[in-house]
Design an enzyme around this catalytic site. Structure first.
Site, PDB file in Angstrom:
ATOM      1  CB  SER A  52      -0.968  -0.136   1.160  1.00 19.60           C
ATOM      2  OG  SER A  52      -1.511   1.236   1.422  1.00 19.60           O
ATOM      3  CE1 TYR A  64      -3.700  -2.509   4.788  1.00 17.68           C
ATOM      4  CE2 TYR A  64      -3.059  -0.184   4.750  1.00 17.68           C
ATOM      5  CZ  TYR A  64      -3.477  -1.475   4.054  1.00 17.68           C
ATOM      6  OH  TYR A  64      -3.518  -1.562   2.833  1.00 17.68           O
TER       7      TYR A  64
END
Length: 167
Positions: free
Chosen positions: A62, A75
């Protein structure tokens, strides 16, 4: 041919918005790491004996790997781990003819609206080209797994609509 793999794509993620590190429970931290990095590690370890020379491993990460995200602390940390894992694995496998690489972009987490936390419009405008579609990221997976991508290893492709990132 049976008994071998040509391509391994690690593409799983879990994220939970929290406004403070104090709000991240031990259980959430462990579950996020188990899903996002431990699963990738164990899947790769299990697949390696079945990958022939010229095979590809594609790991999805990401933009938070580079930019961070204050509401996604655990995350974002796992996505940074994926980048380090991919680069280290590529060095370990270089002489075996296996080519790990990363593909990341809007399809992994920018498509998911979180109206309780950030309006969809913010996600759509965070990249100059707006939020992408999975089909716009899929070409990176195909490229990395193809003969055309055989000279790429340990690299990160950024199909993210023009969002500047530090790579």
């Amino acid at each position: 041919m049976y008994g071998q793999l040509d391509i391994l794509i690690n593409n799983a993620a879990e994220q939970h918005y929290r406004h403070s590190i104090a709000d991240i429970t031990d259980e959430q931290l462990e579950r996020t790491f188990a899903t996002n990095i431990f699963g990738m590690f164990y899947m790769t370890k299990a697949a390696l004996p079945h990958l022939k020379p010229g095979s590809s491993i594609v790991n999805t990460t990401s933009v938070t790997s580079y930019q961070g995200q204050p509401e996604l602390l655990d995350y974002s940390s796992t996505k940074g781990c994926i980048t380090a894992f991919t680069r280290s694995l590529s060095q370990q496998l270089a002489d075996k003819g296996k080519h790990p690489g990363e593909c990341r972009g809007p399809g992994s987490d920018l498509d998911t609206p979180h109206p309780r936390h950030l309006p969809k419009a913010k996600w759509q405008t965070s990249a100059p080209l707006g939020a992408g579609q999975p089909s716009e990221v899929a070409t990176c997976f195909v490229f990395l797994a193809s003969e055309d991508g055989s000279y790429y290893t340990g690299q990160v492709l950024h199909p993210n609509g023009g969002m500047p990132v530090n790579s």
